[in-house]
Design an enzyme around this catalytic site. Structure first.
Site, short mmCIF file in Angstrom:
data_model
loop_
_atom_site.label_atom_id
_atom_site.label_comp_id
_atom_site.label_asym_id
_atom_site.label_seq_id
_atom_site.Cartn_x
_atom_site.Cartn_y
_atom_site.Cartn_z
N ALA A 238 -60.11 63.06 -38.12
CA ALA A 238 -61.74 63.11 -38.05
C ALA A 238 -61.87 64.92 -39.39
O ALA A 238 -63.45 65.28 -39.34
CB ALA A 238 -62.51 63.13 -37.07
N TYR B 60 -46.46 52.06 -45.88
CA TYR B 60 -47.77 51.71 -45.33
C TYR B 60 -48.93 50.55 -45.10
O TYR B 60 -49.10 50.31 -44.17
CB TYR B 60 -48.44 52.65 -47.15
CG TYR B 60 -50.34 52.85 -45.89
CD1 TYR B 60 -50.71 53.37 -45.68
CD2 TYR B 60 -51.05 51.96 -47.31
CE1 TYR B 60 -52.19 53.79 -45.55
CE2 TYR B 60 -52.81 52.37 -46.98
CZ TYR B 60 -53.08 53.59 -46.69
OH TYR B 60 -53.96 53.48 -45.82
N ALA C 22 -47.00 48.07 -44.37
CA ALA C 22 -46.51 46.56 -42.77
C ALA C 22 -46.81 48.20 -42.08
O ALA C 22 -47.55 47.01 -40.83
CB ALA C 22 -44.62 47.74 -43.06
#
Ligand code: NAP
Length: 248
Positions: free
Chosen positions: A13, A155, A157
């Site tokens: 975040a 990515y 997968a």
């Protein structure tokens, strides 16, 4: 709708989509624990933006692929708040490459952060949520995890794995009143897409009927809906947010 008593964890975040999710949840009264791994300055800026807007948040430095660190994060949240209502698995990385030349290190790094990180955080969250018989989990995947993407075998997968993982999770967790859904963004304006080849990105925009990239705040609104009671009859589903991306 939120009561204002909820506690959430949002991973990754410090910036981008995760930051927008943290801003959205805290604006709705949710006390939010933000995680980051390297962007400490950006994390501090995010925290002060939230606080200036009247939100409640703290930050913890956690590598989501590290089991010990994840266990400590969830233990700390339990100690501080005694509850966990929402988990948003947002942390993610790309290490693109043409498959025949893709090193196993690139493969492992992406699978470890994106898929293993989602599994580790979810496992600890469910342990806490099942006691209170309540909780929502939103996993951030990608349209690459649905349709695949050139140069992103690792990515894609990992994100496809997140989708299958979430569907299984929803089946197991529903008996404890825990819901789990996937948000699969297309092209969103963040550092992740800034690092892409801009000519390729312009070509990809041809496939987006709305003819623009999405904004992190637009993704955050969908995540907030799925995290809240407003989506109380939705679980195990995948929501694409991609401007209508063809083959998305
Ligand atoms: P971003 O701006 O690069 O932010 C990625 C976040 O993940 C950062 O907060 C970063 O923390 C965190 N992170 C990276 N490695 C981590 C690790 N090992 N442990 C914990 N946190 C880690 O990317 P974004 O575009 O906002 O992406 C957010 C999510 O959306 C990702 O899951 C991504 O795959 C997905 N997504 C993005 C797009 C897009 O177009 N942008 C499209 C589809 C899906 P530090 O900054 O501290 O390193």
């Amino acid at each position: 709708m939120y009561t204002g008593d909820e506690v959430a964890i949002v991973t990754g975040a410090s910036k981008g989509i995760g930051k927008a999710i943290a801003m959205e949840l805290t604006q709705r009264g949710v006390t939010t624990v933000l995680t980051y791994v390297s962007s400490s300055t950006q994390m501090e800026e995010t925290l002060s933006e939230i606080k200036n807007a009247g939100g409640k948040a703290i930050a913890m430095k956690v590598d989501v692929s590290d089991e010990k660190e994840i266990k400590m994060l969830f233990k700390e949240v339990k100690k501080l708040y005694g509850r966990l209502d929402i988990l948003v698995n947002n942390s993610g990385i790309t290490k693109d490459g043409f498959l025949p030349l893709m090193s196993s290190a690139k493969w492992d790094d992406v699978i470890n952060v994106n898929l293993r990180g989602t599994y580790l955080c979810t496992r600890e969250a469910v342990k806490q949520m099942m006691i209170h018989k309540k909780g929502t989990i939103v996993n951030v995947a990608s349209t690459s995890g649905i349709s695949g993407a050139r140069g992103q075998a690792n990515y894609s997968a990992s994100k496809g794995g997140i989708i299958a993982f979430t569907k299984s999770l929803a089946l197991e967790a529903s008996q404890y009143n825990i819901r789990a859904n996937v948000v699969a963004p297309g092209f969103i304006e963040t550092d992740m897409t800034k690092s892409m080849d801009q000519a390729t990105l312009a070509q990809m925009m041809e496939l987006v009927p709305l003819k623009r990239m999405g904004k992190p705040a637009e993704v955050a609104k969908l995540v907030s809906f799925l995290s809240s009671n407003d989506s109380s009859y939705i679980t195990g589903k995948v929501f694409t947010i991609d401007g209508g991306l063809i083959n998305g």
